[in-house]
Enzyme design. Structure first.
Site, PDB file in Angstrom:
ATOM      1  N   LYS A   1     -38.297 -13.874  10.582  1.00 25.95           N
ATOM      2  CA  LYS A   1     -39.484 -14.719  10.427  1.00 25.95           C
ATOM      3  C   LYS A   1     -39.314 -15.743   9.316  1.00 25.95           C
ATOM      4  O   LYS A   1     -39.886 -16.836   9.362  1.00 25.95           O
ATOM      5  CB  LYS A   1     -40.721 -13.861  10.156  1.00 25.95           C
ATOM      6  CG  LYS A   1     -41.173 -13.115  11.394  1.00 25.95           C
ATOM      7  CD  LYS A   1     -42.612 -12.687  11.273  1.00 25.95           C
ATOM      8  CE  LYS A   1     -43.088 -12.122  12.605  1.00 25.95           C
ATOM      9  NZ  LYS A   1     -44.470 -11.708  12.590  1.00 25.95           N
TER      10      LYS A   1
ATOM     11  N   LYS B   1     -45.379 -13.609  20.810  1.00 23.79           N
ATOM     12  CA  LYS B   1     -46.589 -14.421  20.725  1.00 23.79           C
ATOM     13  C   LYS B   1     -46.337 -15.717  19.972  1.00 23.79           C
ATOM     14  O   LYS B   1     -47.074 -16.677  20.115  1.00 23.79           O
ATOM     15  CB  LYS B   1     -47.662 -13.637  19.957  1.00 23.79           C
ATOM     16  CG  LYS B   1     -48.242 -12.520  20.765  1.00 23.79           C
ATOM     17  CD  LYS B   1     -49.403 -11.867  20.054  1.00 23.79           C
ATOM     18  CE  LYS B   1     -48.967 -11.121  18.812  1.00 23.79           C
ATOM     19  NZ  LYS B   1     -49.896 -10.069  18.401  1.00 23.79           N
TER      20      LYS B   1
ATOM     21  N   LYS C   1     -36.925 -11.318  22.113  1.00 20.61           N
ATOM     22  CA  LYS C   1     -38.068 -10.567  22.657  1.00 20.61           C
ATOM     23  C   LYS C   1     -39.197 -11.527  23.053  1.00 20.61           C
ATOM     24  O   LYS C   1     -39.334 -12.614  22.480  1.00 20.61           O
ATOM     25  CB  LYS C   1     -38.549  -9.507  21.663  1.00 20.61           C
ATOM     26  CG  LYS C   1     -39.353 -10.034  20.529  1.00 20.61           C
ATOM     27  CD  LYS C   1     -40.198  -8.935  19.868  1.00 20.61           C
ATOM     28  CE  LYS C   1     -41.196  -9.605  18.952  1.00 20.61           C
ATOM     29  NZ  LYS C   1     -42.226  -8.784  18.404  1.00 20.61           N
TER      30      LYS C   1
HETATM   31  P1  AMP Z   1     -47.574  -7.556  17.562  1.00 20.40           P
HETATM   32  O1  AMP Z   1     -48.351  -8.209  18.636  1.00 20.40           O
HETATM   33  O2  AMP Z   1     -46.377  -8.326  17.120  1.00 20.40           O
HETATM   34  O3  AMP Z   1     -48.446  -7.035  16.461  1.00 20.40           O
HETATM   35  O4  AMP Z   1     -46.970  -6.286  18.284  1.00 20.40           O
HETATM   36  C1  AMP Z   1     -47.824  -5.267  18.729  1.00 20.40           C
HETATM   37  C2  AMP Z   1     -47.019  -4.138  19.305  1.00 20.40           C
HETATM   38  O5  AMP Z   1     -46.378  -4.566  20.516  1.00 20.40           O
HETATM   39  C3  AMP Z   1     -45.894  -3.624  18.394  1.00 20.40           C
HETATM   40  O6  AMP Z   1     -45.806  -2.220  18.530  1.00 20.40           O
HETATM   41  C4  AMP Z   1     -44.668  -4.289  18.960  1.00 20.40           C
HETATM   42  O7  AMP Z   1     -43.508  -3.538  18.732  1.00 20.40           O
HETATM   43  C5  AMP Z   1     -44.992  -4.345  20.448  1.00 20.40           C
HETATM   44  N1  AMP Z   1     -44.319  -5.495  21.085  1.00 20.40           N
HETATM   45  C6  AMP Z   1     -44.491  -6.797  20.769  1.00 20.40           C
HETATM   46  N2  AMP Z   1     -43.696  -7.575  21.528  1.00 20.40           N
HETATM   47  C7  AMP Z   1     -43.001  -6.719  22.354  1.00 20.40           C
HETATM   48  C8  AMP Z   1     -42.016  -6.906  23.389  1.00 20.40           C
HETATM   49  N3  AMP Z   1     -41.576  -8.118  23.717  1.00 20.40           N
HETATM   50  N4  AMP Z   1     -41.542  -5.799  24.031  1.00 20.40           N
HETATM   51  C9  AMP Z   1     -42.017  -4.573  23.718  1.00 20.40           C
HETATM   52  N5  AMP Z   1     -42.924  -4.330  22.743  1.00 20.40           N
HETATM   53  C10 AMP Z   1     -43.415  -5.389  22.067  1.00 20.40           C
END
Ligand code: AMP
Ligand code: TRP
Length: 328
Positions: free
Chosen positions: A112, A197, A194
């Site tokens: 990041k 968002k 990955k």
């Molecule tokens: P975040 O939206 O970044 O707070 O992520 C929320 C949850 O979703 C966390 O447990 C991440 O590890 C999971 N996550 C986010 N992006 C992915 C992805 N591309 N594949 C699998 N899990 C994800």
């Protein structure tokens, strides 16, 4: 010991099927078997710039999506992190137990921070606060995507360290739960990264609120390879492997079953069926989201969730302060 689950998804952008596969779908499956806390880590979203109006909207959206996906507020506490001050307080105390070197090794921080002229100090110290989120509730299990493994390891280390420095058994050592399938959903435009968002390319992700036609169009354009065989091979065929994983999450079929079904069939019809499987799951979720978003019931759920969470958190925080020598 009773199972206690805690997890959350940052309101830092529109939710996509990556977060659904790695986290949200697991939350829903787990609430039958445990005491659950599903929160919205809004304090963590602001480690990078957030427009205030958008932050408020996104935070409410995620809360509504939790319920739309099937989180039952009677079983699980659903709340905003910023409404339970104990998170920030224990976060500070955990920071005092964390070495700068440990934080510097966090790969998510490095990714990041890479290429940015200036990053907030909160982006750097954030994993110590994430540990506080978990330890505050004495969570036994934390369902997350693959990218959070290292943060979970730090939370475990901090719990062990605190217990040995101050008071044995004060903190429960949390176990990560990383889904076998769905924990690593890659971007549709670049399967080496990955699905995220924060990617500005809107075709790289399927958003949970995408219209069916957008979903069909995005999958049709998803990067694959020239072999033409639907087979899971992360080293040589990351694009198809990630699509297989999405198909499995949304259909409940195993990767092996899907490979057999598409033997001798080109990528075109595989992608079309994949899109229909995703649409079939997202349509009811979207319908339910529209009913819940903006409702008074949602406001009530969040208020009640924050009260329940604050009560559970207060006991841990008091014990930590006592153990560290504060006058309580
Ligand atoms: P975040 O939206 O970044 O707070 O992520 C929320 C949850 O979703 C966390 O447990 C991440 O590890 C999971 N996550 C986010 N992006 C992915 C992805 N591309 N594949 C699998 N899990 C994800
Ligand atoms: N760091 C997680 C992410 O970026 C979000 C998060 C914050 C979290 N605190 C948590 C996840 C506690 C699980 C438990 O996705």
């Amino acid at each position: 010991m009773e199972k206690r689950i805690l997890s959350g998804m940052k309101p830092s952008g529109e939710l996509n099927i990556g977060g659904y596969g790695g986290a949200l779908s697991q939350f829903v499956a787990m609430q039958e078997k445990a005491d659950c806390y599903f929160f919205i880590p809004d304090l963590h979203a602001v480690t990078v710039w957030q427009d205030p109006r958008e932050l408020r909207e996104r935070s409410m959206e995620i809360a509504a999506l939790y319920l739309a996906a099937g989180i039952d507020p009677k079983r699980s506490a659903v709340f905003f992190q910023s409404q339970v001050p104990a998170h920030a307080e224990l976060g500070w105390l955990m920071e005092t137990q964390t070495a700068v070197g440990e934080l510097g090794r966090m790969t998510q921080y490095k990714e990041k921070a890479d290429g940015r002229e200036s990053v907030s100090s909160a982006l750097f110290t954030y994993p110590a606060y994430m540990a506080a989120d978990i330890l505050l509730y004495q969570a036994t299990h934390v369902p997350v995507g693959d990218d959070q493994k290292q943060h979970l390891e730090l939370a475990r280390n901090l719990a062990v360290r605190f217990n040995s420095r101050f008071k044995k058994n004060l903190f429960t050592i949390p176990e990560p739960i990383i889904a076998g399938i769905g924990s690593r959903i890659m971007g549709l435009d670049d399967p080496s990264k990955k699905m995220s968002k924060s990617n500005p390319n809107r075709s790289s992700s399927i958003l949970l609120m995408d219209e069916p036609d957008d979903i069909r169009r995005k999958f049709a354009k998803a990067v694959t390879d020239s072999e033409g065989v639907v087979r899971c091979d992360w080293d040589r065929k990351p694009g198809i492997s990630s699509l297989l994983e999405i198909y499995s999450v949304f259909s409940g079929m195993t990767i092996g079953d899907i490979e057999s079904r598409y033997q001798g069939v080109g990528y075109g019809s595989f992608k079309e069926d994949l899109a229909e499987a995703v649409i079939a799951k997202l349509e009811p979720l979207q319908r339910s989201y529209r009913e819940i978003a903006g409702s008074e019931e949602l406001d009530r759920v969040l208020k009640d969730g924050a009260l329940r969470a604050a009560e559970a958190a207060a006991a841990t925080l008091k014990a930590v302060k006592e153990a560290m020598g504060f006058v309580v």
